[in-house]
Scaffold this motif. Structure first.
Motif, mmCIF file in Angstrom:
data_model
loop_
_atom_site.group_PDB
_atom_site.id
_atom_site.type_symbol
_atom_site.label_atom_id
_atom_site.label_comp_id
_atom_site.label_asym_id
_atom_site.label_seq_id
_atom_site.Cartn_x
_atom_site.Cartn_y
_atom_site.Cartn_z
ATOM 1 N N CYS A 4 0.823 -1.209 0.000
ATOM 2 C CA CYS A 4 0.000 0.000 0.000
ATOM 3 C C CYS A 4 0.860 1.263 0.000
ATOM 4 O O CYS A 4 1.938 1.286 0.591
ATOM 5 N N PRO A 5 0.363 2.320 -0.631
ATOM 6 C CA PRO A 5 1.076 3.600 -0.582
ATOM 7 C C PRO A 5 0.966 4.219 0.807
ATOM 8 O O PRO A 5 0.122 3.815 1.616
ATOM 9 N N GLY A 6 1.809 5.208 1.089
ATOM 10 C CA GLY A 6 1.747 5.901 2.368
ATOM 11 C C GLY A 6 0.377 6.514 2.583
ATOM 12 O O GLY A 6 -0.251 6.994 1.641
ATOM 13 N N GLY A 7 -0.095 6.471 3.791
ATOM 14 C CA GLY A 7 -1.412 7.022 4.097
ATOM 15 C C GLY A 7 -2.513 5.981 4.110
ATOM 16 O O GLY A 7 -3.605 6.228 4.613
ATOM 17 N N SER A 8 -2.249 4.802 3.539
ATOM 18 C CA SER A 8 -3.237 3.721 3.565
ATOM 19 C C SER A 8 -2.998 2.880 4.805
ATOM 20 O O SER A 8 -1.917 2.338 5.000
ATOM 21 N N SER A 9 -3.996 2.769 5.644
ATOM 22 C CA SER A 9 -3.843 2.040 6.899
ATOM 23 C C SER A 9 -4.782 0.849 7.017
ATOM 24 O O SER A 9 -4.778 0.157 8.026
ATOM 25 N N GLN A 10 -5.603 0.620 5.970
ATOM 26 C CA GLN A 10 -6.552 -0.483 6.025
ATOM 27 C C GLN A 10 -6.654 -1.204 4.684
ATOM 28 O O GLN A 10 -6.343 -0.638 3.635
ATOM 29 N N CYS A 11 -7.080 -2.452 4.770
ATOM 30 C CA CYS A 11 -7.386 -3.244 3.575
ATOM 31 C C CYS A 11 -8.902 -3.305 3.441
ATOM 32 O O CYS A 11 -9.612 -3.493 4.423
ATOM 33 N N LEU A 12 -9.394 -3.126 2.238
ATOM 34 C CA LEU A 12 -10.837 -3.098 1.971
ATOM 35 C C LEU A 12 -11.229 -4.264 1.083
ATOM 36 O O LEU A 12 -10.508 -4.641 0.160
ATOM 37 N N SER A 13 -12.377 -4.824 1.357
ATOM 38 C CA SER A 13 -12.988 -5.837 0.503
ATOM 39 C C SER A 13 -14.456 -5.473 0.354
ATOM 40 O O SER A 13 -15.128 -5.181 1.339
ATOM 41 N N SER A 14 -14.944 -5.427 -0.885
ATOM 42 C CA SER A 14 -16.332 -5.027 -1.098
ATOM 43 C C SER A 14 -17.047 -5.970 -2.063
ATOM 44 O O SER A 14 -16.437 -6.563 -2.942
ATOM 45 N N THR A 15 -18.346 -6.082 -1.848
ATOM 46 C CA THR A 15 -19.218 -6.827 -2.750
ATOM 47 C C THR A 15 -20.366 -5.907 -3.131
ATOM 48 O O THR A 15 -21.088 -5.410 -2.266
ATOM 49 N N ALA A 16 -20.510 -5.641 -4.422
ATOM 50 C CA ALA A 16 -21.604 -4.806 -4.921
ATOM 51 C C ALA A 16 -22.508 -5.663 -5.794
ATOM 52 O O ALA A 16 -22.038 -6.414 -6.640
ATOM 53 N N VAL A 17 -23.798 -5.544 -5.559
ATOM 54 C CA VAL A 17 -24.772 -6.296 -6.354
ATOM 55 C C VAL A 17 -25.725 -5.302 -6.998
ATOM 56 O O VAL A 17 -26.660 -4.820 -6.358
ATOM 57 N N PRO A 18 -25.487 -4.942 -8.278
ATOM 58 C CA PRO A 18 -26.393 -4.014 -8.965
ATOM 59 C C PRO A 18 -27.695 -4.709 -9.337
ATOM 60 O O PRO A 18 -27.872 -5.909 -9.100
ATOM 61 N N GLN A 19 -28.600 -3.949 -9.947
ATOM 62 C CA GLN A 19 -29.930 -4.459 -10.245
ATOM 63 C C GLN A 19 -29.910 -5.692 -11.140
ATOM 64 O O GLN A 19 -30.763 -6.565 -11.036
ATOM 65 N N ASN A 20 -28.894 -5.789 -12.027
ATOM 66 C CA ASN A 20 -28.838 -6.944 -12.930
ATOM 67 C C ASN A 20 -28.402 -8.222 -12.231
ATOM 68 O O ASN A 20 -28.411 -9.302 -12.824
#
Length: 202
Positions: free
Chosen positions: A46-62
């Motif tokens: 990670c670059p400087g300033g990043s202190s967390q790891c993110l994981s996301s799940t997006a479910v659009p209308q389709n």
């Protein structure tokens, strides 16, 4: 017992065993998939300033699940459901801790209900799920028209949403259907994309 982290030196003049440590850069899994799988995820420093790891799940209308993982300077655990799309975010702060996908609460109703918009009306009743314990209402002006977005949200998402740019107002409330059925939205998809992008990119 001494644990040597990076580099050890012995100062003869002071008979001092000195331990010098260097800064640690967080590493996270990185992935962007529109197929619902992060099987090819890679590790990124990670670059400087990043202190967390993110994981996301997006479910659009389709219904096609979109997965995103990356480093983040700020991250909020929680979910946002507008009826037309749903976003769930999971955050952690140790190396490669985002190996697992963010949970998908779409099929686990929690008994709470909120109003949502479909482009014609904001009187649709939406069943909230998972940690969504608030009803959200967001308004903005798009192309000279007032647009409204309504749905379910976690408290953490509501707290973070207070600083989202380009929105005239974002408010959250507790209690079933507390976000009102009035207002017609002509551009709610634009608002939805803007709000989801904010949580993923900031």
């Amino acid at each position: 017992m001494f644990v040597i982290v990076k580099y050890t030196s012995f100062d003869v003049r002071s008979n001092c065993l000195c331990f010098i440590t260097t800064g640690h850069s967080l590493s996270c899994y990185e992935c962007k998939s529109q197929t619902g799988s992060c099987a090819g995820q890679t590790v990124k420093t990670c670059p400087g300033g990043s202190s967390q790891c993110l994981s996301s799940t997006a479910v659009p209308q389709n219904g096609t699940k979109e997965k995103i993982k990356h480093c983040a300077p700020v991250c909020q655990n929680g979910s946002l459901n507008t009826g037309s799309s749903k976003l769930t975010i999971s955050c952690c702060n140790t190396d490669q801790c985002n190996t697992n996908d963010a949970p998908d609460y779409a099929n686990v109703p929690n008994g709470k209900t909120c109003y949502s918009c479909d482009g014609q009306s904001c009187s649709n009743i939406l069943n909230c799920s998972g940690t969504e314990d608030r009803c959200i209402t967001a308004t903005a002006t798009v192309g000279g028209q007032s647009a409204v977005l309504k749905g379910c949200a976690s408290k953490s998402m509501c707290d973070a949403a207070s600083s989202v740019p380009n929105f005239a107002s974002i408010s959250c409330c507790e209690g079933n259907l507390c976000n009102g059925a009035q207002s017609v939205s002509q551009s709610f998809l634009f608002l939805c994309c803007s709000l989801l992008s904010y949580f993923l990119l900031h």
